[in-house]
Design an enzyme around this catalytic site. Structure first.
Site, PDB file in Angstrom:
ATOM      1  N   CYS A   1       0.689  -1.318  -0.064  1.00 34.61           N
ATOM      2  CA  CYS A   1      -0.031  -0.075   0.112  1.00 34.61           C
ATOM      3  C   CYS A   1       0.676   1.315   0.070  1.00 34.61           C
ATOM      4  O   CYS A   1       0.474   2.271  -0.565  1.00 34.61           O
ATOM      5  CB  CYS A   1      -0.966  -0.132   1.189  1.00 34.61           C
ATOM      6  SG  CYS A   1      -0.112  -0.489   2.772  1.00 34.61           S
TER       7      CYS A   1
ATOM      8  N   HIS B   1      -1.372   1.784   7.461  1.00 35.86           N
ATOM      9  CA  HIS B   1      -1.737   1.453   6.191  1.00 35.86           C
ATOM     10  C   HIS B   1      -1.731   2.637   5.456  1.00 35.86           C
ATOM     11  O   HIS B   1      -2.101   3.745   6.033  1.00 35.86           O
ATOM     12  CB  HIS B   1      -3.296   0.912   6.154  1.00 35.86           C
ATOM     13  CG  HIS B   1      -3.892   0.810   4.769  1.00 35.86           C
ATOM     14  ND1 HIS B   1      -3.439  -0.069   3.985  1.00 35.86           N
ATOM     15  CD2 HIS B   1      -5.210   1.371   4.233  1.00 35.86           C
ATOM     16  CE1 HIS B   1      -4.251  -0.216   2.921  1.00 35.86           C
ATOM     17  NE2 HIS B   1      -5.004   0.663   3.022  1.00 35.86           N
TER      18      HIS B   1
END
Length: 894
Positions: free
Chosen positions: A286, A852
């Site tokens: 990510c 994230h």
């Protein structure tokens, strides 16, 4: 089989039997085979690369060029064990390779379905060049170089009968992604599939097989490995022949549309429906997806990589990556600007990143800003148009005007660096170094690609520190101070200095105390306070500045604890927790050390005892007279001998202790001294070496930097002093966060001001002063001079030390529509270029251990904000883009 940078075609005939070998030689435009007596493979090398394109598109361009037709094959399943679905599923599991039978025909026929064409790549380039002459796109530019959807595919072709070919597409020969696309192209379950060969390669295969069967007496099953390039029916391709993908879709009765879905990444270009494609998460990627999406929506980069960027690739730059990074990024960007909305796998791009930056290999989480920095630098070097970089020696300002010096530095920079990254992302700042000793100033003007701004933290940590005097002037006091949660030791010193009203001529020496002794001196101002745990105990000592580098004596002490006896008859010795510290005089003897210790205890002595020793004419601090300049007072000055009748021997450092009030006071001081026994100890204070006598003169052969003394209190001594502060030091208070309120935020301007403020260089970044002829911890000041077209701002939320990794969750309030930097730019000619608008944000959610990354991006064509969360892309409101997760901000000049 790995992908190659440029389209190549190799045809290799592999003999599975042990028959006679074949060699090859050139004959006309093809290489022909002939038998040899040795065993070996049969090899045929065609003269041209082969491409697969949409037949309807190719038929039209060939008609316009007056070219002839090709050979038609109908594709069917090579073998099917049963029409029963369950058996077919079992067969596909046991035999995963895709196998097709191609039956040769002599006419186009009226059958529907999908039709593809095998064409020579060089002929394809010539056709495009003729169609593009009016657009001047033909010079050194081929369809293979322009296609966004090209990918290699390896076919295994064998001959079953005179006019029947078997084509096998194997997972062993092709990447998984390419194999899946091939399955969609040649899926004969939904529609019939036809292949037209305009390259002549199938005829060559059939001819070689006929020749081989005539020469070979034994039968051998041969496979021809044919690598082709599969291309898209893209907008860029159709525009080259004066038409659009929509027109061809209408003419082909669905064939072209099917090709768009199955064969390629589809058409690409900038429109309200393109650029909204997600990236698959390959496993903790990510961070990479977030950075790529931000760059892939930088307008000038998009226009550049959707155009003819390959002509700018510098394959000879030793600092570059052979052009491979630029090619991989360009291919990926074109796929992201596809008309299809399905997520794209960045597997090939990640493999290229891992090749040149091993730190990003594997599937661990990384910092998106670190990847961004590597990517921008790598793209610049791959696209740098300067083949031979001239050497220009950096010159100091030497009193010249800033404008002249800045332009000189910028010209030198451009002489060595010329790429789209420089044009878009490079700016310039002024760096000023000032020597703290001689005030020598050095001015340079350096380029930057992004700004890394510190984030002032609103989270505070309350810490308790006990402050001791080193001259017995005040009693120990514990202070509670608040410092930034991830602040430095310098922040703690400043807060504690203010709390204890430290004088301008004093400094604080902060120590960590454990097991009744000092285990660490906290002398590095840049150390993080996060290294100090909640249960640690700190003691700070006030020292006159002029004795900062002087040696000092550390007293540890122990006493009889009446409550620790086992038989209630013999008290046990117990350590005092807080050590005492004082400046060590030049001449050290037994009397001196004992006098210093009693002086340090003076504020702790009960008033009755203190009053008897503090009458007029008595010995200061209740102790005997000491050598002159032996003990510093609270003002940092050494006290003279306090007794009028002090007698000093000309050959002795010891002074007789006599009280002006008579022998009674002298004997009283001697009684106080007799309550303590002094011992020299080693550096760890755990081994007693020798007892120190009062009349001992030659105590030390040399004066150590830190003299360790252990003092034993006699049983009655404890009753004369308030020892609570000595027995126990308070622990550092536990982490405490100030509750966030609406006003608890930091403006982006505050981060800029923290970045531009003057500060000292770190000890590891010392500057060599040409005047002092040595390295100095100079003061550094940064100023913005020249701003780039695209301004990338990195908010330094992460901090790393040898033992800790921290993240700041401070909310940074940044402008969206108008970032005005005119007040920070010092080149007044640049004031018209100081206004920026936000268009992308790389966000990080979570902590250092398991966070994230996402991206918030303004889509110019769609006129709105979108959240890019790996594969998922969805609209979002402008009000929701400001969060404490904002990590890297992307601004473009208005």
């Amino acid at each position: 089989m790995a992908e190659v940078a440029e389209p190549t075609t190799h045809m290799v005939m592999l003999a599975k039997s042990n028959g006679p070998g074949l060699a090859w030689r050139k004959s006309g435009s093809f290489a022909s085979c002939y038998t040899t007596p040795s065993n070996g493979p049969r090899v045929v090398y065609p003269s041209a690369s082969i491409s697969i394109v949409v037949d309807m598109w190719w038929a039209r361009v060939r008609e316009e060029a007056g070219a002839e037709g090709g050979v038609r094959y109908a594709a069917t399943a090579a073998a099917s064990p049963s029409s029963y679905y369950g058996l077919r599923l079992l067969h596909s599991f046991l035999h995963p390779d895709l196998v097709l039978r191609l039956d040769r025909g002599d006419c186009r026929g009226a059958a529907g379905g999908r039709s593809y064409a095998l064409v020579p790549a060089d002929e394809l380039s010539r056709v495009l060049a003729r169609q593009n002459s009016s657009l001047a796109l033909h010079n050194k530019h081929s369809f293979a170089e322009d296609s966004a959807g090209a990918y290699p595919l390896v076919l295994r072709i064998s001959v079953r009968e005179t006019s029947i070919l078997t084509v096998k597409i194997s997972k062993k020969d092709n990447p998984v992604e390419n194999y899946k696309r091939a399955n969609k192209i040649f899926n004969i379950d939904s529609q019939p599939v036809h292949v037209w060969d305009f390259s002549g390669q199938t005829n060559l295969i059939l001819m070689n097989e006929w020749n081989r069967s005539n020469h070979d007496c034994c039968h051998s099953e041969l496979e021809n490995l044919l690598e082709v390039q599969v291309y898209a029916m893209s907008d860029s391709l159709t525009s080259k022949i004066g038409g659009t993908g929509k027109e061809y879709a209408e003419q082909s009765s669905g064939d072209v549309n099917d090709m768009d879905v199955d064969l390629s990444y589809g058409s690409f270009g900038r429109s309200s429906s393109t650029g909204l494609v997600g990236l698959e998460n390959l496993g903790n990627t990510c961070f990479m997806n977030s950075s790529i999406q931000c760059l892939a929506h930088t307008s000038k980069l998009v226009d550049y990589f959707l155009g003819d960027y390959d002509r700018d690739i510098n394959r000879t730059n030793p600092l570059g990556l052979n052009g491979e990074l630029a090619l991989a990024f360009g291919e990926l960007l074109r796929r992201l600007w596809n008309t299809e909305r399905k997520p794209v796998s960045p597997h090939h791009f990640k493999s290229k990143i891992a090749c040149f930056a091993p730190q990003f290999s594997g599937f661990n989480q990384h910092d998106s800003q670190e990847l961004l920095a590597f990517l921008l630098d790598g793209l610049h070097e791959d696209l740098n148009q300067v083949k031979c970089k001239p050497y220009e020696e950096a010159k100091d300002a030497s009193g010249r005007p800033d404008k002249e010096v800045a332009d000189e530095y910028w010209s030198n920079h451009l002489a060595r660096n010329a790429s789209v990254i420089v044009d878009i992302c490079h700016g310039q700042y002024k760096s000023t170094l000032t020597c703290p000793t001689c005030s020598k100033t050095s001015v340079t003007f350096d380029p930057f690609m992004y700004l890394s701004l510190p984030v002032p933290s609103t989270a505070k940590r309350t810490m308790t520190v006990t402050v001791f005097s080193t001259d017995g002037s005040i009693e120990p006091i514990s202070y509670d101070v608040s410092v930034p949660q991830f602040g430095s030791l310098n922040d703690l010193v400043q807060a504690l200095s203010s709390a204890c009203s430290l004088g301008d001529d004093e400094i604080l020496l902060i120590t960590e105390v454990y097991n009744n002794r000092i285990i660490r001196y906290l002398e590095e101002p840049s150390d993080s306070v996060s290294l100090l745990r909640d249960g640690d105990k700190l003691a700070a000592y006030r020292l006159p500045k002029k004795y900062e580098t002087s040696p000092f004596v550390v007293f540890t002490h122990q006493h009889f604890d009446e409550h620790s006896s086992v038989d209630d008859m013999t008290p046990q010795m117990k350590e005092f927790e807080a050590p005492l510290l004082a400046v060590l005089p030049e001449r050290v003897n037994g009397l001196t050390l004992k006098s210093i210790y009693l002086k340090l205890l003076k504020p702790l002595r009960f008033s009755k005892g203190a009053s008897s020793l503090n009458d007029s004419g008595s010995c200061n601090s209740g102790c005997a007279a000491v050598p002159m300049d032996a003990i510093p007072d609270s003002d940092g000055q050494f006290l003279s001998a306090p007794l009028e009748n002090t007698l000093e021997s000309s050959h002795s450092d010891t002074v007789e202790c006599q009280g002006t009030g008579g022998p009674s006071e002298s004997s009283e001081w001697e009684a106080d001294v007799e309550q303590f026994e002094f011992y020299l100890t080693n550096g760890r204070c755990d081994v007693q070496q020798a007892r120190i006598e009062t009349n001992e003169v030659d105590l030390l052969e040399s004066t150590p930097n830190r003299l360790q003394i252990n003092v034993h209190w006699q049983q009655n001594a404890v009753r004369q002093y308030e020892t609570s502060m000595l027995k126990s030091l308070p622990e550092i208070h536990k982490l405490e966060l100030i509750p966030k309120r609406n006003e608890d935020s930091v403006a982006l301007n505050g981060c800029l001001e923290a970045f531009l403020k003057e500060e000292p260089l770190g000890p590891e970044d010392m500057w060599y002063c040409p005047c002092c002829k040595k390295h100095q911890q100079a003061m550094k000041k940064l100023d913005l001079w020249r701003l780039p077209e695209v301004l990338v701002i990195h908010l330094k939320r992460f901090s790393y030390t040898q033992f800790t990794r921290n993240k700041l969750e401070t909310f940074v309030d940044f402008p969206i529509s108008d970032l005005d930097l005119s007040s920070y730019i010092i080149d007044k000619s640049e004031l018209s270029n100081c206004h920026y608008r936000l268009y992308a944000i790389s966000n990080h959610y979570g902590n250092m251990g398991g966070g994230h990354y996402t991206a918030s991006i303004y889509h110019e064509e769609g006129k709105g904000w979108y959240k890019f969360d790996d594969e998922c892309v969805r609209p979002m409101t402008e009000d929701s883009i400001k969060t404490p997760a904002a990590y890297v901000l992307f601004y473009r000049r208005e």
